[in-house]
Each structure stands twice: as structure tokens, then as C-alpha cells.
Design a protein around this motif. Structure first.
Motif, PDB file in Angstrom:
ATOM      1  N   PHE A   9       0.835  -1.203   0.000  1.00  0.00           N
ATOM      2  CA  PHE A   9       0.000   0.000   0.000  1.00  0.00           C
ATOM      3  C   PHE A   9       0.871   1.255   0.000  1.00  0.00           C
ATOM      4  N   ILE A  10       1.824   1.321   0.921  1.00  0.00           N
ATOM      5  CA  ILE A  10       2.699   2.484   1.038  1.00  0.00           C
ATOM      6  C   ILE A  10       3.602   2.602  -0.192  1.00  0.00           C
ATOM      7  N   ALA A  11       4.198   1.489  -0.595  1.00  0.00           N
ATOM      8  CA  ALA A  11       5.150   1.506  -1.711  1.00  0.00           C
ATOM      9  C   ALA A  11       4.502   1.940  -3.022  1.00  0.00           C
ATOM     10  N   SER A  12       3.331   1.410  -3.319  1.00  0.00           N
ATOM     11  CA  SER A  12       2.698   1.709  -4.612  1.00  0.00           C
ATOM     12  C   SER A  12       2.246   3.164  -4.703  1.00  0.00           C
ATOM     13  N   GLU A  13       1.755   3.737  -3.596  1.00  0.00           N
ATOM     14  CA  GLU A  13       1.314   5.132  -3.651  1.00  0.00           C
ATOM     15  C   GLU A  13       2.501   6.087  -3.730  1.00  0.00           C
ATOM     16  N   LEU A  14       3.572   5.788  -3.011  1.00  0.00           N
ATOM     17  CA  LEU A  14       4.775   6.607  -3.108  1.00  0.00           C
ATOM     18  C   LEU A  14       5.359   6.548  -4.518  1.00  0.00           C
ATOM     19  N   CYS A  15       5.314   5.378  -5.113  1.00  0.00           N
ATOM     20  CA  CYS A  15       5.812   5.211  -6.480  1.00  0.00           C
ATOM     21  C   CYS A  15       4.936   5.975  -7.472  1.00  0.00           C
ATOM     22  N   TYR A  16       3.631   5.984  -7.224  1.00  0.00           N
ATOM     23  CA  TYR A  16       2.702   6.748  -8.065  1.00  0.00           C
ATOM     24  C   TYR A  16       3.061   8.228  -8.030  1.00  0.00           C
ATOM     25  N   TYR A  17       3.343   8.726  -6.839  1.00  0.00           N
ATOM     26  CA  TYR A  17       3.690  10.149  -6.717  1.00  0.00           C
ATOM     27  C   TYR A  17       4.947  10.463  -7.523  1.00  0.00           C
ATOM     28  N   LEU A  18       5.955   9.587  -7.444  1.00  0.00           N
ATOM     29  CA  LEU A  18       7.212   9.822  -8.156  1.00  0.00           C
ATOM     30  C   LEU A  18       7.027   9.764  -9.671  1.00  0.00           C
ATOM     31  N   LEU A  19       6.383   8.703 -10.159  1.00  0.00           N
ATOM     32  CA  LEU A  19       6.331   8.446 -11.604  1.00  0.00           C
ATOM     33  C   LEU A  19       5.230   9.217 -12.323  1.00  0.00           C
ATOM     34  N   ALA A 133       0.156   4.266 -14.110  1.00  0.00           N
ATOM     35  CA  ALA A 133      -0.736   5.000 -13.197  1.00  0.00           C
ATOM     36  C   ALA A 133      -1.898   4.121 -12.753  1.00  0.00           C
ATOM     37  N   VAL A 134      -2.510   3.425 -13.698  1.00  0.00           N
ATOM     38  CA  VAL A 134      -3.664   2.583 -13.390  1.00  0.00           C
ATOM     39  C   VAL A 134      -3.246   1.387 -12.534  1.00  0.00           C
ATOM     40  N   THR A 135      -2.116   0.776 -12.871  1.00  0.00           N
ATOM     41  CA  THR A 135      -1.653  -0.412 -12.129  1.00  0.00           C
ATOM     42  C   THR A 135      -1.302  -0.060 -10.687  1.00  0.00           C
ATOM     43  N   LEU A 136      -0.524   0.989 -10.508  1.00  0.00           N
ATOM     44  CA  LEU A 136      -0.114   1.385  -9.153  1.00  0.00           C
ATOM     45  C   LEU A 136      -1.317   1.780  -8.296  1.00  0.00           C
ATOM     46  N   THR A 137      -2.243   2.543  -8.885  1.00  0.00           N
ATOM     47  CA  THR A 137      -3.428   2.948  -8.125  1.00  0.00           C
ATOM     48  C   THR A 137      -4.310   1.751  -7.798  1.00  0.00           C
ATOM     49  N   SER A 138      -4.427   0.813  -8.726  1.00  0.00           N
ATOM     50  CA  SER A 138      -5.231  -0.392  -8.485  1.00  0.00           C
ATOM     51  C   SER A 138      -4.653  -1.199  -7.321  1.00  0.00           C
ATOM     52  N   ILE A 139      -3.317  -1.320  -7.288  1.00  0.00           N
ATOM     53  CA  ILE A 139      -2.666  -2.035  -6.186  1.00  0.00           C
ATOM     54  C   ILE A 139      -2.953  -1.343  -4.857  1.00  0.00           C
ATOM     55  N   THR A 140      -2.788  -0.021  -4.844  1.00  0.00           N
ATOM     56  CA  THR A 140      -3.026   0.743  -3.619  1.00  0.00           C
ATOM     57  C   THR A 140      -4.478   0.634  -3.179  1.00  0.00           C
ATOM     58  N   LEU A 141      -5.397   0.698  -4.136  1.00  0.00           N
ATOM     59  CA  LEU A 141      -6.824   0.626  -3.837  1.00  0.00           C
ATOM     60  C   LEU A 141      -7.195  -0.731  -3.238  1.00  0.00           C
ATOM     61  N   ILE A 142      -6.738  -1.800  -3.846  1.00  0.00           N
ATOM     62  CA  ILE A 142      -7.037  -3.144  -3.335  1.00  0.00           C
ATOM     63  C   ILE A 142      -6.455  -3.318  -1.930  1.00  0.00           C
ATOM     64  N   CYS A 143      -5.207  -2.850  -1.749  1.00  0.00           N
ATOM     65  CA  CYS A 143      -4.561  -2.970  -0.434  1.00  0.00           C
ATOM     66  C   CYS A 143      -5.302  -2.168   0.632  1.00  0.00           C
ATOM     67  N   SER A 144      -5.890  -1.033   0.233  1.00  0.00           N
ATOM     68  CA  SER A 144      -6.578  -0.171   1.202  1.00  0.00           C
ATOM     69  C   SER A 144      -7.769  -0.864   1.857  1.00  0.00           C
ATOM     70  N   LEU A 145      -8.286  -1.894   1.208  1.00  0.00           N
ATOM     71  CA  LEU A 145      -9.452  -2.609   1.740  1.00  0.00           C
ATOM     72  C   LEU A 145      -9.075  -3.578   2.859  1.00  0.00           C
ATOM     73  N   PHE A 146      -7.773  -3.830   3.020  1.00  0.00           N
ATOM     74  CA  PHE A 146      -7.334  -4.840   3.985  1.00  0.00           C
ATOM     75  C   PHE A 146      -6.234  -4.324   4.916  1.00  0.00           C
ATOM     76  N   LEU A 147      -6.193  -3.025   5.127  1.00  0.00           N
ATOM     77  CA  LEU A 147      -5.139  -2.450   5.961  1.00  0.00           C
ATOM     78  C   LEU A 147      -5.308  -2.847   7.429  1.00  0.00           C
ATOM     79  N   PRO A 148      -4.196  -3.079   8.142  1.00  0.00           N
ATOM     80  CA  PRO A 148      -4.286  -3.372   9.579  1.00  0.00           C
ATOM     81  C   PRO A 148      -4.753  -2.149  10.348  1.00  0.00           C
ATOM     82  N   GLN A 149      -5.399  -2.367  11.455  1.00  0.00           N
ATOM     83  CA  GLN A 149      -5.940  -1.269  12.257  1.00  0.00           C
ATOM     84  C   GLN A 149      -4.994  -0.834  13.372  1.00  0.00           C
TER      85      GLN A 149
END
Length: 322
Positions: A9-19, A133-149
Motif C-alpha cells: 500500500f505504502i510503496a505503490s502510492e509513493l511510487c505513483y507520486y514519483l512516476l 498509473a492505473v496499475t499502481l493505483t489499483s494495487i493501492t486501492l485493493i490494499c486499502s481494503l485490507f489495511l491493519p488497524q
């Protein structure tokens, strides 16, 4: 499994910001400030307002918006650039807030994955990065549904609390050099065949920042000296050595920043991201575009002198009280 999801989740969104937000859009619009201005404006407003938006599942909703905008890449107009900036700017504090849940090893893996992926994909044609852009955001979006609390507390993550001013300076120094390098055909380390070296020293910088602790002033001096060396290598056109030193300092200072601002409450993180994520990087871009990079070494030397003077004063006080 949730810890692994948090890393991606963290890696894909940070990578999205860079690329996408940092390099893709800027390069596609030929660094024309009048055209890309809605992006940072939206980013500042997004970072400012996100702490006041009281809705459930904010992360998921903003990622859905980011995904929709990713399908439009790179054909943005004034409105869609503003919305992209608003979305990315809103996501930034939420990402930092999720970093609070990471352990030392998890943070290292997330940043390593982001930097290595970003380095490998950096030379991908900017006009064709829609799939990224679509791949990285899709990864982040899917991961966001299962984040630890729960937050992962580790004593080893305790680090000196650096001031906002010094962190803004680090980002400014990074941004002005990065933007100058990415436009310099003679010494662009990413396009000069140094991909392996850059990726390797990103990881080495992360490991050093996470595992080797220094006092606050020593840390600040170390980072400033590394930036001074990076600029010297750039002016000397020493691409190979620069591909070792510069990625190291990027990774190192970013870990220091993350360890400082992760201690803050969400509203403070949002305010910090305005200065660190948008104003400092925007000023660095302006310096690069106006070919004023020659003034940056003077700023570095003044900052080094100030840190040394502060350390000297502090040592004298300690000797006096002893």
C-alpha cells in the motif's frame, strides 16, 4: 498477511507520486509552470482540507478518484490537473498516517520497493505511463481494503525530532538537483546506464538511516554534507559517483523525515506536507527551470555553518555545566 498488504500500500502510492505526479505530468507538459500550476495548487488545498473531511473510508474514496483520473493520463486540462493534485495532496497525509503502523523492517521494505520500482520505471516514456498509473493505483486501492488497524510500536523507530525548516531545506535541495538532473542530457544518471547503482544505493541509504542512529545535529550535518557532495559531483559531471551518493542521501533523509513527522497528529502532518511535499519541491522545480541552481551551494554552505555553530554552542554549554 496484513503487514505485507501495508508494505505494498505504502510503496505503490509513493511510487505513483514519483512516476506520475512528480515526473510524468511535469515532463509531459514540458515543465510549463502556467500549465501545471493547478497540480500543486490542488495538492496544497487537498493537504490542507483532508483533516477536516469527516467521512468513512476516506482512503478508498480518494483512491477511486485517483484511479478515474489515472485513466485520463496524460490528457489533463486545468480542472483535471487540479483534481489530480487535490487527490494526491489529500492522500499524502493519509499515507504518512499509515506509516505509523509499520515496524522498522516493514518501513524499510516499503521504501525499498518504492525506490527500486521507481528507478527501474523512470525511463518509461512519460506519455505512455497510463498503464503504470492505473496499475499502481489499483494495487493501492485493493490494499486499502485490507489495511491493519493497529499501530506497530517499536523503540528502534524513536529518532530526533527535526524542525520543519531543516526538512523543507532537504526537500528543496533534493528537488532542485533532481529536476536539474532529469533535464540535463549530459549527466542524467537515470538515463546514463546507472539503474543498478541507483537502486542499490537507495537500499543502502535506507538501511543506514534505519539502523544507524546519530544525534540530531550530527544527522543534519551528515545530510547537508552529502547534498554538498552531490551538487559538487553534478557540477563536475561525475555521473557514476553521483549515482552512488545522490540516491543514498535521498533515501537517508526521507527516512529521517518520515521518522520525525510520523510522531505528529494527523492535522499537523497535513500542514507539514504542504510545506515539505509541495512548497519545497515546487521551489526546487522553479530553481531548476530558471537555471538558478548555482545559488544552491551557497545555501548549503550557510546551512552547514549554522549547524556547526549550533553544535559548537551546545558542546560549550555542556562543558560549562560539567
Amino acid at each position: 498477511m496484513q503487514r505485507l498488504i501495508l508494505i505494498f500500500f505504502i510503496a505503490s502510492e509513493l511510487c505513483y507520486y514519483l512516476l506520475i505526479a512528480q515526473t510524468g505530468v511535469v515532463e509531459y507538459f514540458s515543465s510549463n509552470l502556467s500549465l501545471i500550476a493547478p497540480l500543486p495548487i490542488g495538492g496544497v488545498i487537498g493537504s490542507l482540507l483532508i483533516s477536516y473531511i469527516k467521512i468513512n473510508n476516506k482512503i478508498t474514496l480518494f483512491l477511486i478518484a485517483q484511479l478515474i483520473l489515472s485513466f485520463m493520463y496524460p490528457n489533463y486540462n486545468f480542472l483535471t490537473l487540479f483534481l489530480l493534485g487535490f487527490t494526491v495532496g489529500s492522500m499524502a497525509p493519509m499515507i504518512i498516517n499509515e506509516v505509523k503502523k509499520t515496524s522498522l523492517i516493514e518501513l524499510g521494505f516499503a521504501l525499498s520497493l518504492s525506490y527500486v520500482t521507481g528507478t527501474i520505471l523512470f525511463n518509461y516514456e512519460v506519455s505512455q505511463r497510463e498503464i503504470i498509473a492505473v496499475t499502481l493505483t489499483s494495487i493501492t486501492l485493493i490494499c486499502s481494503l485490507f489495511l491493519p488497524q493497529n499501530n506497530q510500536e517499536e523503540k528502534s523507530l524513536i529518532s530526533p525530532n527535526h524542525s520543519l525548516l531543516i526538512m523543507v531545506l532537504w526537500v528543496f535541495l533534493d528537488s532542485s538537483l533532481f529536476e536539474s538532473l532529469s533535464r540535463d542530457l549530459a549527466v542524467s544518471i537515470w538515463r546514463g546506464g546507472f539503474t543498478f547503482e541507483i537502486a542499490l544505493f537507495h537500499v543502502i541509504g535506507l538501511v543506514c538511516a534505519l539502523y544507524f542512529k546519530m544525534e540530531k545535529n550530527q544527522n543534519e550535518l551528515f545530510i547537508l554534507i552529502l547534498f554538498a557532495l552531490s551538487y559538487l559531483l553534478y557540477f563536475l559531471r561525475e555521473g557514476f559517483i553521483l549515482s552512488l551518493v545522490y540516491p543514498f542521501v535521498i533515501s537517508y533523509y526521507n527516512v529521517v523525515i518520515l521518522q520525525s513527522i510520523r510522531k505528529k497528529d494527523f492535522r499537523t502532518i497535513s500542514l507539514f506536507m504542504i510545506f515539505i511535499g509541495w512548497m519545497a519541491s515546487g521551489t526546487g522545480l522553479l530553481v531548476a527551470l530558471t537555471n538558478m541552481i548555482f545559488i544552491v551551494p551557497i545555501i548549503i554552505l550557510l546551512a552547514i555553518f549554522k549547524v556547526i555553530n549550533k553544535e559548537y554552542t551546545l558542546n560549550n554549554k555542556e562543558i560549562k555545566y560539567v
